[in-house]
Design a protein around this motif. Structure first.
Motif, short mmCIF file in Angstrom:
data_model
loop_
_atom_site.label_atom_id
_atom_site.label_comp_id
_atom_site.label_asym_id
_atom_site.label_seq_id
_atom_site.Cartn_x
_atom_site.Cartn_y
_atom_site.Cartn_z
N ALA A 33 -24.34 -10.40 -23.44
CA ALA A 33 -24.09 -10.27 -24.65
C ALA A 33 -24.11 -8.54 -24.84
CB ALA A 33 -24.68 -11.14 -25.51
N GLN A 34 -25.07 -8.08 -24.45
CA GLN A 34 -25.15 -6.43 -24.57
C GLN A 34 -24.29 -5.83 -24.15
OE1 GLN A 34 -27.19 -5.50 -27.16
NE2 GLN A 34 -27.41 -7.67 -27.44
N GLY A 35 -23.48 -6.31 -23.09
CA GLY A 35 -22.44 -5.46 -22.26
C GLY A 35 -23.08 -5.08 -20.76
N ARG A 36 -24.15 -5.47 -20.49
CA ARG A 36 -24.80 -5.20 -19.19
C ARG A 36 -24.25 -6.37 -18.16
NH1 ARG A 36 -28.62 -7.70 -16.64
NH2 ARG A 36 -29.65 -8.66 -18.57
N PRO A 37 -23.99 -5.89 -17.06
CA PRO A 37 -23.60 -6.77 -15.88
C PRO A 37 -24.77 -7.82 -15.63
CG PRO A 37 -23.06 -4.66 -15.31
CD PRO A 37 -23.75 -4.51 -16.32
N GLU A 38 -24.24 -9.23 -15.54
CA GLU A 38 -25.15 -10.21 -15.35
C GLU A 38 -25.50 -10.26 -13.77
OE1 GLU A 38 -25.17 -15.30 -15.40
OE2 GLU A 38 -23.13 -13.92 -15.01
N SER A 39 -26.69 -10.39 -13.55
CA SER A 39 -27.07 -10.67 -11.86
C SER A 39 -27.06 -12.14 -11.60
CB SER A 39 -28.50 -10.12 -11.67
OG SER A 39 -29.44 -11.24 -12.18
N THR A 40 -27.03 -12.39 -10.32
CA THR A 40 -27.02 -13.65 -9.75
C THR A 40 -28.35 -14.43 -10.14
OG1 THR A 40 -25.40 -12.88 -7.84
CG2 THR A 40 -26.84 -14.81 -7.45
N ALA A 41 -29.31 -13.75 -10.19
CA ALA A 41 -30.74 -14.49 -10.28
C ALA A 41 -30.52 -14.96 -11.67
CB ALA A 41 -31.53 -13.32 -10.25
N GLU A 42 -30.08 -14.21 -12.74
CA GLU A 42 -29.94 -14.69 -14.04
C GLU A 42 -29.03 -15.64 -14.11
OE1 GLU A 42 -30.57 -10.26 -16.29
OE2 GLU A 42 -28.74 -10.78 -15.53
N HIS A 43 -27.91 -15.73 -13.39
CA HIS A 43 -26.89 -16.86 -13.50
C HIS A 43 -27.49 -18.09 -13.23
CE1 HIS A 43 -23.85 -19.67 -12.18
NE2 HIS A 43 -24.20 -19.51 -10.85
N THR A 44 -28.49 -17.98 -12.06
CA THR A 44 -29.15 -19.04 -11.36
C THR A 44 -30.28 -19.76 -12.19
OG1 THR A 44 -28.60 -18.46 -9.17
CG2 THR A 44 -30.80 -19.69 -9.36
N TRP A 45 -31.08 -18.59 -12.91
CA TRP A 45 -32.03 -19.00 -13.94
C TRP A 45 -31.36 -19.99 -15.00
CZ3 TRP A 45 -31.70 -17.54 -19.08
CH2 TRP A 45 -32.81 -18.27 -19.89
N ARG A 46 -30.56 -19.56 -15.69
CA ARG A 46 -29.93 -20.33 -16.71
C ARG A 46 -29.47 -21.73 -16.39
NH1 ARG A 46 -25.95 -18.70 -21.80
NH2 ARG A 46 -24.62 -18.49 -20.40
N ALA A 47 -28.53 -21.57 -15.01
CA ALA A 47 -28.14 -22.79 -14.42
C ALA A 47 -29.36 -23.94 -14.24
CB ALA A 47 -27.35 -22.89 -13.23
N CYS A 48 -30.40 -23.40 -13.73
CA CYS A 48 -31.75 -24.43 -13.60
C CYS A 48 -32.13 -24.85 -15.07
CB CYS A 48 -32.72 -23.58 -13.02
SG CYS A 48 -32.29 -23.39 -11.22
N LEU A 49 -32.20 -23.98 -16.02
CA LEU A 49 -32.55 -24.37 -17.32
C LEU A 49 -31.76 -25.54 -17.92
CD1 LEU A 49 -34.68 -23.95 -19.75
CD2 LEU A 49 -33.11 -21.90 -20.48
N MET A 50 -30.35 -25.31 -17.78
CA MET A 50 -29.40 -26.19 -18.31
C MET A 50 -29.80 -27.59 -17.53
SD MET A 50 -25.98 -23.86 -17.99
CE MET A 50 -24.75 -25.00 -18.30
N ALA A 51 -29.99 -27.65 -16.31
CA ALA A 51 -30.32 -28.89 -15.67
C ALA A 51 -31.59 -29.60 -16.12
CB ALA A 51 -30.51 -28.79 -14.13
N LEU A 52 -32.52 -28.58 -16.68
CA LEU A 52 -33.90 -29.23 -16.89
C LEU A 52 -33.78 -29.94 -18.25
CD1 LEU A 52 -37.06 -29.27 -16.31
CD2 LEU A 52 -37.22 -27.06 -17.62
N VAL A 53 -33.21 -29.00 -19.15
CA VAL A 53 -32.62 -29.48 -20.46
C VAL A 53 -31.96 -30.69 -20.55
CG1 VAL A 53 -31.51 -28.91 -22.67
CG2 VAL A 53 -32.85 -27.24 -21.53
N LEU A 54 -31.04 -30.92 -19.90
CA LEU A 54 -30.13 -32.17 -19.76
C LEU A 54 -30.73 -33.42 -19.07
CD1 LEU A 54 -26.72 -30.30 -19.03
CD2 LEU A 54 -27.65 -31.12 -21.24
N GLU A 55 -32.06 -33.22 -18.61
CA GLU A 55 -32.60 -34.27 -17.64
C GLU A 55 -32.48 -35.53 -18.44
OE1 GLU A 55 -36.63 -35.59 -15.47
OE2 GLU A 55 -36.68 -33.84 -17.05
N ASP A 56 -32.90 -35.81 -19.44
CA ASP A 56 -32.82 -37.20 -19.93
C ASP A 56 -31.27 -37.89 -20.11
OD1 ASP A 56 -32.16 -35.41 -22.24
OD2 ASP A 56 -33.41 -36.75 -23.53
#
Length: 196
Positions: A33-56
């Motif tokens: 959102a600040q205009g900085r290129p996203e890293s692969t590690a950041e993409h992976t982190w949020r994908a994992c967080l999404m899975a964790l949040v959606l677990e139930d």
């Protein structure tokens, strides 16, 4: 408490942890959102967080396995970087597997085999967890593209079809994608994309 591994295994673990550090600087086609290129590690982190949040909301899914797959699904990009989806030509899985093998070569063989098996499972979408991981991966990508401060020539239209077969494969991911697609359509119109 388990006994400590031999010294050579400790060295191998550290060598692997060092070898994957470039993933923090491996840039993707998305922007924050600040205009900085996203890293692969950041993409992976949020994908994992999404899975964790959606677990139930994911009955029958082994969360531990899903997280393991998500953590390693783009790990090979630490070697050769990310190729944006619109620029991909043909099947890149052989090159990605070779990159994974080069990274995993630092580890003790049983650990390397376990992680490579997870990557193969993801690549072939051979389990419910792997298929869901592909859907979450694509959802996270298109979501980031709606949040990022993208360049004026950013191709929002491409995102409307990107990964559809994977996000549509699970009802929850399909429903989460609907409002993201609506926002993508709006951004596409605002950017002057005449394809919509």
């Amino acid at each position: 408490m388990s006994e400590l591994p031999p010294a050579e295994d400790l060295s191998a673990y550290l060598a692997f942890f060092r070898a994957v550090e470039p993933l923090k600087d491996t840039l993707r086609s998305g922007f924050t959102a600040q205009g900085r290129p996203e890293s692969t590690a950041e993409h992976t982190w949020r994908a994992c967080l999404m899975a964790l949040v959606l677990e139930d909301r994911l009955p029958g899914i082994d969360l531990k396995r899903l997280l393991q797959i998500l953590i390693i699904h783009d790990l090979g990009e630490a070697v050769s970087g990310d190729i944006p989806a619109p620029e991909q030509r043909g099947d890149k899985s052989d090159d990605e597997r070779a990159d994974m093998e080069s990274l995993l070569g630092h580890l003790p063989q049983p650990v390397a085999e376990r992680l490579l098996a997870l990557w193969d499972e993801y690549n072939s979408a051979s389990s419910p967890e792997a298929r869901l991981a592909k859907g979450i991966d694509r959802l996270e990508t298109v979501l980031q593209h709606t949040q990022g401060r993208n360049p004026p020539d950013f191709d929002y239209f491409f995102n409307l079809g990107y990964g559809r077969q994977h996000t549509d494969a699970h009802p929850l991911i399909r429903e989460l994608r609907r409002p993201v697609d609506t926002e993508t359509e709006q951004l596409s119109r605002l950017s002057g994309d005449q394809k919509t």
